[in-house]
Design an enzyme around this catalytic site. Structure first.
Site, PDB file in Angstrom:
ATOM      1  N   HIS A   1      20.486  83.023  23.183  1.00  0.00           N
ATOM      2  CA  HIS A   1      21.464  82.437  22.351  1.00  0.00           C
ATOM      3  C   HIS A   1      21.211  81.150  21.929  1.00  0.00           C
ATOM      4  CE1 HIS A   1      24.765  85.722  23.555  1.00  0.00           C
ATOM      5  NE2 HIS A   1      24.307  85.948  22.190  1.00  0.00           N
TER       6      HIS A   1
ATOM      7  N   ASN B   1      24.494  89.906  29.751  1.00  0.00           N
ATOM      8  CA  ASN B   1      23.921  88.569  29.140  1.00  0.00           C
ATOM      9  C   ASN B   1      22.637  88.120  29.715  1.00  0.00           C
ATOM     10  OD1 ASN B   1      25.967  88.316  27.305  1.00  0.00           O
ATOM     11  ND2 ASN B   1      27.342  87.757  28.698  1.00  0.00           N
TER      12      ASN B   1
ATOM     13  N   HIS C   1      17.943  88.688  16.629  1.00  0.00           N
ATOM     14  CA  HIS C   1      18.550  88.364  18.069  1.00  0.00           C
ATOM     15  C   HIS C   1      17.526  88.955  19.136  1.00  0.00           C
ATOM     16  CE1 HIS C   1      21.624  88.248  21.017  1.00  0.00           C
ATOM     17  NE2 HIS C   1      21.547  89.508  21.170  1.00  0.00           N
TER      18      HIS C   1
ATOM     19  N   HIS D   1      20.231  86.259  27.472  1.00  0.00           N
ATOM     20  CA  HIS D   1      20.947  85.853  26.585  1.00  0.00           C
ATOM     21  C   HIS D   1      21.286  84.150  26.512  1.00  0.00           C
ATOM     22  CE1 HIS D   1      21.263  89.976  25.476  1.00  0.00           C
ATOM     23  NE2 HIS D   1      21.903  89.665  24.244  1.00  0.00           N
TER      24      HIS D   1
ATOM     25  N   GLU E   1      17.245  94.870  24.329  1.00  0.00           N
ATOM     26  CA  GLU E   1      18.576  95.322  24.991  1.00  0.00           C
ATOM     27  C   GLU E   1      18.319  96.381  25.979  1.00  0.00           C
ATOM     28  OE1 GLU E   1      21.118  92.807  24.557  1.00  0.00           O
ATOM     29  OE2 GLU E   1      20.737  92.202  22.622  1.00  0.00           O
TER      30      GLU E   1
ATOM     31  N   LYS F   1      25.382 100.773  30.515  1.00  0.00           N
ATOM     32  CA  LYS F   1      26.456  99.775  29.683  1.00  0.00           C
ATOM     33  C   LYS F   1      27.795  99.951  30.286  1.00  0.00           C
ATOM     34  CE  LYS F   1      28.378  97.019  26.166  1.00  0.00           C
ATOM     35  NZ  LYS F   1      28.228  96.276  24.883  1.00  0.00           N
TER      36      LYS F   1
ATOM     37  N   ARG G   1      30.730  91.579  34.009  1.00  0.00           N
ATOM     38  CA  ARG G   1      30.113  91.912  32.661  1.00  0.00           C
ATOM     39  C   ARG G   1      29.074  90.856  32.110  1.00  0.00           C
ATOM     40  NH1 ARG G   1      33.424  94.544  27.480  1.00  0.00           N
ATOM     41  NH2 ARG G   1      31.942  94.571  26.015  1.00  0.00           N
TER      42      ARG G   1
ATOM     43  N   GLU H   1      35.152  91.197  30.766  1.00  0.00           N
ATOM     44  CA  GLU H   1      34.265  90.051  30.986  1.00  0.00           C
ATOM     45  C   GLU H   1      34.861  88.895  32.077  1.00  0.00           C
ATOM     46  OE1 GLU H   1      31.247  89.558  27.952  1.00  0.00           O
ATOM     47  OE2 GLU H   1      30.967  87.415  28.740  1.00  0.00           O
TER      48      GLU H   1
ATOM     49  N   ARG I   1      48.782  95.556  14.683  1.00  0.00           N
ATOM     50  CA  ARG I   1      48.378  95.494  16.118  1.00  0.00           C
ATOM     51  C   ARG I   1      47.567  96.582  16.821  1.00  0.00           C
ATOM     52  NH1 ARG I   1      53.911  94.483  16.030  1.00  0.00           N
ATOM     53  NH2 ARG I   1      54.237  92.084  16.110  1.00  0.00           N
TER      54      ARG I   1
ATOM     55  N   LYS J   1      34.154  95.013  22.323  1.00  0.00           N
ATOM     56  CA  LYS J   1      33.980  93.615  22.029  1.00  0.00           C
ATOM     57  C   LYS J   1      34.164  93.744  20.480  1.00  0.00           C
ATOM     58  CE  LYS J   1      31.739  90.924  25.326  1.00  0.00           C
ATOM     59  NZ  LYS J   1      30.686  89.832  25.742  1.00  0.00           N
TER      60      LYS J   1
END
Ligand SMILES: NC(=O)c1ccc[n+]([C@@H]2O[C@H](COP(=O)([O-])OP(=O)(O)OC[C@H]3O[C@@H](n4cnc5c(N)ncnc54)[C@H](O)[C@@H]3O)[C@@H](O)[C@H]2O)c1
Ligand SMILES: [Zn+2]
Length: 363
Positions: A252, A245, A265, A248, A185, A227, A241, A237, A121, A143
């Site tokens: 994406h 993106n 990317h 993106h 980025e 960031k 947040r 998020e 955990r 993340k």
């Protein structure tokens, strides 16, 4: 060495940015007082280049180390690899006080983070990112994820690292295409969050491309700081947040529509930024001038700003499958001016499609 604090209450940590900081990993981790065991997750190529320095530093600070070699790149982010990683942690006798250390690009970081989040955990996690994308984006913020056959990053958890160590010297061996992709980025952070930072990037673009270490240190630290300022206000998020993106939503979709084959990317994000800048213009939210500054900087660092590489319809279709969609509504981050952003939920479909058609025509 520059220290960027990430303030998240009991989950706070520091991002250390400095040339030569790889050799400081051991003593810096020691200060946090974790257990003796550190398992370093990396891949062959990265291990060959930087493994010795990190292992010596850890050993010198009194840690017992083990190394787990992962497949390079996206192949690391699978359940099979995670299962093997859990086994290796068990056989190394790791407990919750032990540390999993990710040495490598974003893929190594995501897999290691996921494994650290789930082992007993949650065990200690240290990120030592060695690609530009991982340094300015993937390694901080908590993340973590592995891929599902049907979508990237679908299975994951939030798990903040205890420490992030960023050594810009590692960027000197990065292939040109990967380096430039990471700059997408960096530029993204400037566009939506900080006009001064964006202006600085415009000034130092040549030095960045030459990989001048002093400039890289400043630019990378600045990006990490931006960031962090967002993660601190919206760790999981909920809404804010989403600003990270920018570029993106279209980016994406472009990657998906081209089956992750045509673009790396950052290249898809660059085109996504151009598309989203034009969408803001079409909606009357931003001026042509604001779009041009974004396009010029992206172009000058060698990122694509023309063409689409896919049918506009296919890209628009892919957008409807975005996992950020809520009840079918997809949040767009738009930049009314350099250094500002607005979340817009109701961009009309035809505006998106017309923008994509226009971008495809310029290819
Ligand atoms: N967790 C997050 O917040 C977050 C954010 C953005 C991206 N990501 C993830 O990051 C991944 C992409 O990361 P990436 O762009 O770092 O690519 P990557 O992790 O796939 O690594 C690409 C390649 O670069 C090599 N490499 C790494 N460092 C090197 C160096 N210094 N010199 C030479 N070669 C080096 C690696 O061996 C690998 O083969 C994706 O899986 C993406 O989903 C995660
Ligand atoms: Zn990205």
């Amino acid at each position: 060495m520059v220290e960027v604090p990430v303030s998240l209450g009991s989950r706070s940590y520091r991002i250390l940015v400095g040339a030569g900081s790889l050799a400081a990993v051991g003593p810096e981790l020691r200060r946090l007082g974790p257990g003796r065991k550190v398992v370093v997750f990396t891949d062959d190529g990265v291990h060959e280049r930087f493994g010795r320095t990190v292992l010596d530093s850890l050993g010198g600070a009194g840690f017992d180390t083990a190394v787990v070699l992962l497949p390079a790149g996206e192949a690391a982010k699978s359940l099979e690899v995670a299962r093997e990683a859990w086994d290796r942690l068990l056989s190394a006798g790791c407990d919750r006080g032990s540390t999993a250390l990710a040495l490598g690009g974003g893929a190594v970081g995501d897999l290691t983070g996921f494994v650290a989040a789930t082992y007993m955990r949650g065990m200690n996690l240290v990120q030592v990112p060695t690609t530009l994308l991982a340094q300015v984006d993937a390694s901080s913020g908590g993340k973590t994820a592995i891929d599902h056959a049907r979508a990237k990053n679908l299975i994951g958890a939030f798990h903040q690292p205890r420490l992030v160590v960023v050594d810009p010297c590692t960027l000197l061996t990065l292939p040109e295409r990967e380096f430039r992709a990471g700059l997408a980025e960096v530029i993204k952070h400037g566009i939506v969050l900080d006009a001064d930072y964006f202006g600085e990037l415009e000034k130092v673009r040549e030095d960045v491309l030459r990989r001048d270490l002093d400039v890289l240190e400043r630019v990378v630290a600045g990006s990490c700081r931006l960031k962090a300022s967002i993660v601190e206000r919206d760790e999981q998020e909920a809404e804010l947040r989403h600003v990270l993106n920018y570029g993106h939503t279209v980016g994406h979709a472009l990657e998906a529509a081209t089956r992750y084959e045509r673009f790396v990317h950052g290249e898809a994000v660059a085109l996504g930024i151009v598309a989203e800048a034009r969408i803001a213009e079409r909606l009357g939210l931003a001026t042509r001038e604001t779009t041009l500054r974004q396009v010029e900087l992206l172009r000058d660092v060698g990122l694509p700003v023309h063409g689409l590489g896919a049918e506009p319809d296919a890209v628009a279709q892919a957008m409807t499958r975005d996992k950020k969609a809520r009840d079918g509504r997809l949040p767009f981050v738009l930049a009314p001016s350099i250094g500002s952003f607005r979340l817009v939920y109701d961009v009309p479909g035809p505006v998106v499609l017309e923008t994509l058609v226009e971008l495809a025509r310029t290819g």
